[in-house]
Design an enzyme around this catalytic site. Structure first.
Site, PDB file in Angstrom:
ATOM      1  N   GLU A 287       0.961  -1.063  -0.373  1.00  0.00           N
ATOM      2  CA  GLU A 287       0.220   0.250   0.285  1.00  0.00           C
ATOM      3  C   GLU A 287       0.794   1.216   0.093  1.00  0.00           C
ATOM      4  O   GLU A 287       1.077   2.356   0.678  1.00  0.00           O
ATOM      5  CB  GLU A 287      -0.797  -0.046   1.433  1.00  0.00           C
ATOM      6  CG  GLU A 287      -1.545  -1.006   1.356  1.00  0.00           C
ATOM      7  CD  GLU A 287      -2.517  -0.943   2.357  1.00  0.00           C
ATOM      8  OE1 GLU A 287      -2.549  -0.420   3.696  1.00  0.00           O
ATOM      9  OE2 GLU A 287      -3.401  -1.863   2.673  1.00  0.00           O
ATOM     10  N   ARG A 290       3.406   7.777   0.086  1.00  0.00           N
ATOM     11  CA  ARG A 290       4.044   8.425  -0.450  1.00  0.00           C
ATOM     12  C   ARG A 290       5.868   7.802  -0.784  1.00  0.00           C
ATOM     13  O   ARG A 290       6.067   8.579  -2.164  1.00  0.00           O
ATOM     14  CB  ARG A 290       4.707   8.904   0.739  1.00  0.00           C
ATOM     15  CG  ARG A 290       5.692   9.679   0.916  1.00  0.00           C
ATOM     16  CD  ARG A 290       6.522   9.872   2.766  1.00  0.00           C
ATOM     17  NE  ARG A 290       6.063   9.323   3.119  1.00  0.00           N
ATOM     18  CZ  ARG A 290       5.577  10.631   3.660  1.00  0.00           C
ATOM     19  NH1 ARG A 290       4.608  12.194   3.805  1.00  0.00           N
ATOM     20  NH2 ARG A 290       4.856  10.448   5.098  1.00  0.00           N
ATOM     21  N   ARG A 326       2.786  19.586   7.276  1.00  0.00           N
ATOM     22  CA  ARG A 326       2.642  18.691   7.241  1.00  0.00           C
ATOM     23  C   ARG A 326       4.036  18.879   8.296  1.00  0.00           C
ATOM     24  O   ARG A 326       5.036  18.406   9.248  1.00  0.00           O
ATOM     25  CB  ARG A 326       3.539  18.176   6.445  1.00  0.00           C
ATOM     26  CG  ARG A 326       3.333  16.933   5.724  1.00  0.00           C
ATOM     27  CD  ARG A 326       4.001  15.718   4.674  1.00  0.00           C
ATOM     28  NE  ARG A 326       4.309  14.541   5.582  1.00  0.00           N
ATOM     29  CZ  ARG A 326       6.361  14.636   5.670  1.00  0.00           C
ATOM     30  NH1 ARG A 326       6.543  16.079   5.512  1.00  0.00           N
ATOM     31  NH2 ARG A 326       6.166  13.870   6.454  1.00  0.00           N
ATOM     32  N   TYR A 330       2.999  17.812  11.883  1.00  0.00           N
ATOM     33  CA  TYR A 330       4.242  15.966  12.145  1.00  0.00           C
ATOM     34  C   TYR A 330       6.058  16.739  12.249  1.00  0.00           C
ATOM     35  O   TYR A 330       6.307  15.438  11.923  1.00  0.00           O
ATOM     36  CB  TYR A 330       4.237  15.522  10.482  1.00  0.00           C
ATOM     37  CG  TYR A 330       2.550  14.682  10.436  1.00  0.00           C
ATOM     38  CD1 TYR A 330       1.983  14.189  10.894  1.00  0.00           C
ATOM     39  CD2 TYR A 330       2.060  14.961   9.106  1.00  0.00           C
ATOM     40  CE1 TYR A 330       0.894  13.696  11.821  1.00  0.00           C
ATOM     41  CE2 TYR A 330       1.189  14.057   8.666  1.00  0.00           C
ATOM     42  CZ  TYR A 330       0.179  13.611   9.800  1.00  0.00           C
ATOM     43  OH  TYR A 330      -0.639  13.045   9.306  1.00  0.00           O
ATOM     44  N   CYS A 357      -1.686  33.779  10.044  1.00  0.00           N
ATOM     45  CA  CYS A 357      -1.932  34.418  11.338  1.00  0.00           C
ATOM     46  C   CYS A 357      -2.087  33.167  12.528  1.00  0.00           C
ATOM     47  O   CYS A 357      -2.959  33.147  13.162  1.00  0.00           O
ATOM     48  CB  CYS A 357      -3.255  35.319  11.154  1.00  0.00           C
ATOM     49  SG  CYS A 357      -3.507  36.362  12.582  1.00  0.00           S
ATOM     50  N   GLU A 358      -0.598  32.390  12.050  1.00  0.00           N
ATOM     51  CA  GLU A 358      -0.671  31.559  13.516  1.00  0.00           C
ATOM     52  C   GLU A 358       1.246  31.676  13.280  1.00  0.00           C
ATOM     53  O   GLU A 358       1.910  31.723  12.308  1.00  0.00           O
ATOM     54  CB  GLU A 358      -0.456  29.900  12.790  1.00  0.00           C
ATOM     55  CG  GLU A 358      -2.342  29.530  12.779  1.00  0.00           C
ATOM     56  CD  GLU A 358      -3.406  29.579  14.263  1.00  0.00           C
ATOM     57  OE1 GLU A 358      -2.734  29.367  15.572  1.00  0.00           O
ATOM     58  OE2 GLU A 358      -3.885  29.899  13.939  1.00  0.00           O
TER      59      GLU A 358
END
Length: 429
Positions: A287, A290, A326, A330, A357-358
């Protein structure tokens, strides 16, 4: 480059005359035509990776060679799915929406496996009606619901139990899925009891056994430990219950080369898997997500400003966590380079940040980068997987276009959103 690592004969995004290209097309020209931020996918690279994976497992008997069931969640764009469907790939899905996409792209239902811990009754029905290859069941309650629904429909549902082998894969905590504290799968003992229920149920049929231990795993050893566990489950089901399974699904998570490390030695894994499956008569399902599309995609972004703040230098781009989450979510590490190199830009240590805005809105931190001026383009590499598929409209931002380059052709795989798209479903218009 590590021994046994599979690479293209040329990079998927090669630099010619100082300018990055995808095939015959410069990223600069594509960005001018389709605007930024922009996702660009190299279709030739995707197909090359599929062939490489199949070659790595060529030690299996021809009749038992792996079915490459592409993990649709990695990049569900229809153009990508269509490309893989034409190459004979199957699909690993985790929702009714992914089943819809896979079927729409022409992937045969009998090459689709349905995973996920929370399949709804409607999703189970959709899979039964479509005639998919198998449901990868992850709990006794799900098995009960599937059996009841199949009986109600006058059907027989094919089942593989997802085993949690309690194997650590030493990847990010959010992408490590094969240990005992993860929500995925069931213990080997519970899996055996579930096979016992399947054997006694007239509307269920056991066809395989499944395992998936995580993502971006660079060492073959965890895969082999997990395979040993599920083969013991298969042996016990055959010995004690008389169940003859058709396949073992090893999952995906094969690590690729990125800014954080080297790729998994897929050839070494293929040799070891073939040795373990020798003489068992079990087909193999893989499977990959990526592995097929990760380095076949890039995110092209425009530098808006270069901001000095004390000793920090911020390169502010028009892409951020809304396009590629990501790095923030992550801790994913992506290589970043200028689309056009001139050899004159000074090298500085910078944070590459977006407009959202973070404070957690960044693409890369503490990177040495030839510092181009505002108006220049940057390329974020290894962005073909878990990029656009996890994009959002946070801050009411427009999601970018996606472009697929395959051979001599460029396909606008998804147009850039417009402001009207933001309120679709919120008004009567």
């Amino acid at each position: 480059m590590g021994a046994g690592v599979l690479t293209a004969t040329s990079p998927p995004f090669a630099r010619r005359g100082g300018l990055l290209h995808c095939g015959a097309y410069s990223l600069e020209n594509l960005a001018q035509q389709y605007q930024t931020p922009l996702y660009v996918y190299n279709g030739d690279r995707i197909l090359e990776r599929k062939r490489a994976l199949e070659e790595a497992f060529a030690g299996l008997k021809a009749s038992l060679r792996p079915l490459v069931a592409y993990s649709v969640k990695a990049n569900p764009n229809l153009a990508v799915l269509d490309l893989l469907a034409r190459a004979g790939a199957g699909a690993d899905i985790v929702s009714g929406g992914e089943l819809f996409r896979a079927l729409r792209a022409g992937i045969p239902a009998d090459r689709i496996v349905f995973a996920g811990v929370g399949k709804s009754r409607d999703e189970l029905r959709y899979g039964i009606e479509a005639g998919i290859m198998s449901f990868h069941v992850e709990s006794a309650q799900e098995l009960e619901a599937l059996g009841a629904l199949a009986a109600e429909m006058g059907a027989v549902a094919p089942v593989a139990v997802r085993v949690n082998p309690d194997v650590q894969s030493f990847t990010h905590e959010f992408t490590s899925t094969g240990h005992a504290a993860a929500k995925f799968g069931v213990s080997p003992g519970e899996a055996h009891e579930m096979y016992r229920r399947v054997a006694a149920h007239p509307a269920l049929c056991a066809v395989g056994v499944d395992v998936h231990i995580g993502s971006q795993i660079r060492d073959p050893a965890p895969f082999l430990r997990a395979l040993d566990v599920v083969l013991q489950v298969e042996e016990r089901a055959r010995r004690e219950l008389g169940i003859e399974l058709d396949y073992v699904d090893l999952g995906g998570g094969f690590g690729i080369s990125d800014g954080a490390g080297e790729a998994l030695d897929i050839r070494a894994l293929g040799r070891e898997v073939a040795a373990r499956l020798e003489g068992r008569g079990l087909a193999l399902i893989l499977e990959p997500g990526r592995f097929l599309v990760g380095d076949a995609g890039v995110l092209v972004t425009l530098i808006l400003y270069v901001k000095k703040s004390g000793e920090k230098t911020f390169v502010v781009t028009d892409a951020g966590m809304t396009e590629l989450i990501r790095p923030s979510h992550y801790g994913g590490v992506h290589s970043v380079s200028p689309v056009r190199e001139n050899g004159r830009d000074p090298v500085e240590r910078v944070d590459i940040v977006g407009p959202v805005c973070e404070q957690g809105d960044f693409l890369a931190r503490d990177r040495l980068l030839p510092l181009p001026p505002p108006g220049a383009l940057l390329c974020v590499h290894q962005a073909g997987a878990y990029g656009f598929t996890m994009a959002s409209n946070y801050n009411s931002r427009l999601r970018p276009a996606e472009v697929l380059v395959h051979g001599e052709h460029v396909t606008l795989a998804r147009r850039r959103e417009r402001y009207d798209d933001l309120i679709r479903g919120e008004t009567d218009d």
